[in-house]
Design a protein around this motif. Structure first.
Motif, PDB file in Angstrom:
ATOM      1  N   SER A 181     -20.023   4.796   3.271  1.00 54.45           N
ATOM      2  CA  SER A 181     -21.481   4.984   3.320  1.00 54.45           C
ATOM      3  C   SER A 181     -21.875   6.394   3.731  1.00 54.45           C
ATOM      4  O   SER A 181     -23.008   6.811   3.499  1.00 54.45           O
ATOM      5  N   ASP A 182     -20.959   7.144   4.339  1.00 50.93           N
ATOM      6  CA  ASP A 182     -21.252   8.509   4.781  1.00 50.93           C
ATOM      7  C   ASP A 182     -19.933   9.271   4.866  1.00 50.93           C
ATOM      8  O   ASP A 182     -18.853   8.665   4.780  1.00 50.93           O
ATOM      9  N   LEU A 183     -20.012  10.574   5.061  1.00 53.90           N
ATOM     10  CA  LEU A 183     -18.802  11.377   5.240  1.00 53.90           C
ATOM     11  C   LEU A 183     -18.212  11.068   6.611  1.00 53.90           C
ATOM     12  O   LEU A 183     -18.936  11.010   7.608  1.00 53.90           O
ATOM     13  N   TYR A 184     -16.914  10.892   6.667  1.00 49.31           N
ATOM     14  CA  TYR A 184     -16.231  10.579   7.918  1.00 49.31           C
ATOM     15  C   TYR A 184     -15.942  11.871   8.669  1.00 49.31           C
ATOM     16  O   TYR A 184     -15.374  12.817   8.122  1.00 49.31           O
ATOM     17  N   ASN A 185     -16.353  11.912   9.950  1.00 47.24           N
ATOM     18  CA  ASN A 185     -16.129  13.081  10.792  1.00 47.24           C
ATOM     19  C   ASN A 185     -15.951  12.583  12.217  1.00 47.24           C
ATOM     20  O   ASN A 185     -16.900  12.495  12.982  1.00 47.24           O
ATOM     21  N   ASN A 186     -14.740  12.237  12.570  1.00 46.87           N
ATOM     22  CA  ASN A 186     -14.477  11.621  13.859  1.00 46.87           C
ATOM     23  C   ASN A 186     -13.171  12.168  14.431  1.00 46.87           C
ATOM     24  O   ASN A 186     -12.187  12.293  13.711  1.00 46.87           O
ATOM     25  N   ALA A 187     -13.178  12.460  15.730  1.00 42.79           N
ATOM     26  CA  ALA A 187     -12.018  13.031  16.401  1.00 42.79           C
ATOM     27  C   ALA A 187     -11.619  14.302  15.640  1.00 42.79           C
ATOM     28  O   ALA A 187     -12.471  15.133  15.342  1.00 42.79           O
ATOM     29  N   ASP A 188     -10.356  14.449  15.308  1.00 40.05           N
ATOM     30  CA  ASP A 188      -9.918  15.626  14.550  1.00 40.05           C
ATOM     31  C   ASP A 188      -9.793  15.332  13.065  1.00 40.05           C
ATOM     32  O   ASP A 188      -9.220  16.129  12.325  1.00 40.05           O
ATOM     33  N   ASN A 189     -10.315  14.195  12.617  1.00 44.07           N
ATOM     34  CA  ASN A 189     -10.186  13.792  11.213  1.00 44.07           C
ATOM     35  C   ASN A 189     -11.521  13.932  10.500  1.00 44.07           C
ATOM     36  O   ASN A 189     -12.540  13.437  10.969  1.00 44.07           O
ATOM     37  N   ARG A 190     -11.475  14.602   9.332  1.00 50.11           N
ATOM     38  CA  ARG A 190     -12.675  14.755   8.512  1.00 50.11           C
ATOM     39  C   ARG A 190     -12.326  14.452   7.064  1.00 50.11           C
ATOM     40  O   ARG A 190     -11.279  14.846   6.562  1.00 50.11           O
ATOM     41  N   LEU A 191     -13.239  13.726   6.413  1.00 49.18           N
ATOM     42  CA  LEU A 191     -13.117  13.447   4.985  1.00 49.18           C
ATOM     43  C   LEU A 191     -14.342  14.055   4.309  1.00 49.18           C
ATOM     44  O   LEU A 191     -15.466  13.753   4.687  1.00 49.18           O
ATOM     45  N   SER A 192     -14.136  14.891   3.318  1.00 51.73           N
ATOM     46  CA  SER A 192     -15.243  15.639   2.711  1.00 51.73           C
ATOM     47  C   SER A 192     -15.914  14.907   1.560  1.00 51.73           C
ATOM     48  O   SER A 192     -16.851  15.430   0.970  1.00 51.73           O
ATOM     49  N   THR A 193     -15.449  13.699   1.242  1.00 48.04           N
ATOM     50  CA  THR A 193     -16.059  12.923   0.161  1.00 48.04           C
ATOM     51  C   THR A 193     -16.253  11.483   0.619  1.00 48.04           C
ATOM     52  O   THR A 193     -15.533  10.991   1.487  1.00 48.04           O
ATOM     53  N   ARG A 194     -17.211  10.810   0.019  1.00 50.85           N
ATOM     54  CA  ARG A 194     -17.414   9.388   0.308  1.00 50.85           C
ATOM     55  C   ARG A 194     -16.437   8.522  -0.483  1.00 50.85           C
ATOM     56  O   ARG A 194     -16.122   7.424  -0.081  1.00 50.85           O
ATOM     57  N   PHE A 195     -15.986   9.020  -1.614  1.00 53.61           N
ATOM     58  CA  PHE A 195     -14.988   8.316  -2.426  1.00 53.61           C
ATOM     59  C   PHE A 195     -13.617   8.570  -1.822  1.00 53.61           C
ATOM     60  O   PHE A 195     -13.233   9.720  -1.595  1.00 53.61           O
ATOM     61  N   GLN A 196     -12.867   7.500  -1.544  1.00 52.19           N
ATOM     62  CA  GLN A 196     -11.548   7.614  -0.939  1.00 52.19           C
ATOM     63  C   GLN A 196     -10.560   6.693  -1.642  1.00 52.19           C
ATOM     64  O   GLN A 196     -10.942   5.663  -2.189  1.00 52.19           O
ATOM     65  N   PHE A 197      -9.312   7.085  -1.610  1.00 55.92           N
ATOM     66  CA  PHE A 197      -8.228   6.189  -1.986  1.00 55.92           C
ATOM     67  C   PHE A 197      -7.738   5.532  -0.704  1.00 55.92           C
ATOM     68  O   PHE A 197      -7.663   6.180   0.339  1.00 55.92           O
ATOM     69  N   GLY A 198      -7.424   4.256  -0.785  1.00 53.58           N
ATOM     70  CA  GLY A 198      -6.865   3.550   0.357  1.00 53.58           C
ATOM     71  C   GLY A 198      -5.542   2.937  -0.053  1.00 53.58           C
ATOM     72  O   GLY A 198      -5.497   2.115  -0.962  1.00 53.58           O
ATOM     73  N   ASP A 199      -4.451   3.374   0.571  1.00 56.82           N
ATOM     74  CA  ASP A 199      -3.153   2.788   0.253  1.00 56.82           C
ATOM     75  C   ASP A 199      -2.592   2.112   1.494  1.00 56.82           C
ATOM     76  O   ASP A 199      -2.892   2.502   2.618  1.00 56.82           O
ATOM     77  N   HIS A 200      -1.811   1.058   1.257  1.00 55.65           N
ATOM     78  CA  HIS A 200      -1.230   0.335   2.381  1.00 55.65           C
ATOM     79  C   HIS A 200       0.139  -0.224   2.054  1.00 55.65           C
ATOM     80  O   HIS A 200       0.465  -0.445   0.891  1.00 55.65           O
ATOM     81  N   LEU A 201       0.920  -0.429   3.108  1.00 54.21           N
ATOM     82  CA  LEU A 201       2.179  -1.158   3.064  1.00 54.21           C
ATOM     83  C   LEU A 201       2.086  -2.234   4.128  1.00 54.21           C
ATOM     84  O   LEU A 201       1.577  -1.974   5.229  1.00 54.21           O
ATOM     85  N   GLY A 202       2.570  -3.445   3.803  1.00 51.86           N
ATOM     86  CA  GLY A 202       2.443  -4.523   4.771  1.00 51.86           C
ATOM     87  C   GLY A 202       3.553  -5.545   4.678  1.00 51.86           C
ATOM     88  O   GLY A 202       4.290  -5.615   3.691  1.00 51.86           O
ATOM     89  N   ILE A 203       3.633  -6.334   5.732  1.00 51.73           N
ATOM     90  CA  ILE A 203       4.547  -7.460   5.804  1.00 51.73           C
ATOM     91  C   ILE A 203       3.750  -8.637   6.369  1.00 51.73           C
ATOM     92  O   ILE A 203       2.919  -8.448   7.261  1.00 51.73           O
ATOM     93  N   GLY A 204       3.985  -9.812   5.806  1.00 47.97           N
ATOM     94  CA  GLY A 204       3.228 -10.966   6.265  1.00 47.97           C
ATOM     95  C   GLY A 204       3.986 -12.259   6.101  1.00 47.97           C
ATOM     96  O   GLY A 204       5.133 -12.274   5.625  1.00 47.97           O
ATOM     97  N   TYR A 205       3.317 -13.328   6.475  1.00 45.13           N
ATOM     98  CA  TYR A 205       3.911 -14.652   6.406  1.00 45.13           C
ATOM     99  C   TYR A 205       2.840 -15.660   6.018  1.00 45.13           C
ATOM    100  O   TYR A 205       1.765 -15.677   6.617  1.00 45.13           O
ATOM    101  N   VAL A 206       3.138 -16.500   5.002  1.00 44.85           N
ATOM    102  CA  VAL A 206       2.236 -17.571   4.585  1.00 44.85           C
ATOM    103  C   VAL A 206       2.824 -18.883   5.086  1.00 44.85           C
ATOM    104  O   VAL A 206       3.968 -19.229   4.765  1.00 44.85           O
ATOM    105  N   PHE A 207       2.045 -19.613   5.882  1.00 43.22           N
ATOM    106  CA  PHE A 207       2.483 -20.883   6.456  1.00 43.22           C
ATOM    107  C   PHE A 207       2.274 -22.020   5.453  1.00 43.22           C
ATOM    108  O   PHE A 207       1.526 -21.892   4.490  1.00 43.22           O
ATOM    109  N   ASP A 208       2.911 -23.157   5.716  1.00 43.99           N
ATOM    110  CA  ASP A 208       2.783 -24.329   4.847  1.00 43.99           C
ATOM    111  C   ASP A 208       1.347 -24.840   4.761  1.00 43.99           C
ATOM    112  O   ASP A 208       0.964 -25.447   3.770  1.00 43.99           O
ATOM    113  N   ASN A 209       0.530 -24.585   5.788  1.00 46.45           N
ATOM    114  CA  ASN A 209      -0.865 -25.040   5.785  1.00 46.45           C
ATOM    115  C   ASN A 209      -1.813 -24.052   5.092  1.00 46.45           C
ATOM    116  O   ASN A 209      -3.020 -24.149   5.233  1.00 46.45           O
TER     117      ASN A 209
END
Length: 186
Positions: A124-152
């Motif tokens: 919704s706005d340009l990110y400017n927090n702590a020492d991190n700044r993003l100069s565009t509102r459009f961003q790529f978001g990448d992730h790596l994860g591990i999880g578990y699906v239960f029987d329920n």
């Protein structure tokens, strides 16, 4: 803690996503699961809801496992606690995202899984927090994860997520999150 205006937007989006899930899941099975996530980064927190649609494909099927994936539409609220590098100054953002995610899982879709995805996000706005700044509102978001699906049909996961504009405009220091996820499969 999210500010009242951000909380209202978040609750409205959550209600809209749940209503959309109810109508689509009952008839068309477009939505297979929903998730709630909490993330923490360098002087920033995020709460996000997401709806997923399983690809129902099985690549490289062998020994009771396969590679598959899902589409995820998400809505998140970010709260920075050091806006423009001023301690205690707050920055609240919203994030709408769409991500294709690849998942390596068992054939019965239960138990442990590993996943990774790269999607697009609109802040919704340009990110400017702590020492991190993003100069565009459009961003790529990448992730790596591990999880578990239960029987329920409940799922828990941990992810590492990175947001960046891919370097097409500076500054672009990126934002990193450690994410915990709780989800349910319909």
């Amino acid at each position: 803690m999210l500010c009242p205006n951000t909380r209202l937007k978040f609750l409205a989006a959550t209600a809209a996503l749940v209503m959309a899930q109810s109508s689509f899941a009952a008839d068309n099975k477009l939505i297979d699961s929903a998730a709630l996530e909490y993330a923490h980064g360098d002087k920033v927190q995020m709460v996000r809801v997401g709806l997923q649609s399983d690809w129902n494909t099985r690549w490289f099927q062998s020994n009771g496992t396969h590679l598959s994936g899902y589409w995820e539409a998400s809505f998140g609220a970010w709260r920075g606690t050091q806006y423009q590098n001023v301690p205690g100054a707050k920055q609240n953002l919203t994030d709408i995202g769409f991500t294709p995610v690849f998942r390596f899982e068992r054939d019965d879709k239960k138990g442990i899984y590993y996943e990774g995805g790269i999607g697009v996000h609109r802040l919704s706005d340009l990110y400017n927090n702590a020492d991190n700044r993003l100069s565009t509102r459009f961003q790529f978001g990448d992730h790596l994860g591990i999880g578990y699906v239960f029987d329920n049909k409940w799922e828990v996961a941990a992810k590492i997520q990175h947001f960046s504009n891919g370097g097409y405009k500076k500054p672009n220091s990126g934002v990193n999150f450690l994410v915990v996820k709780a989800g349910y499969h319909f």
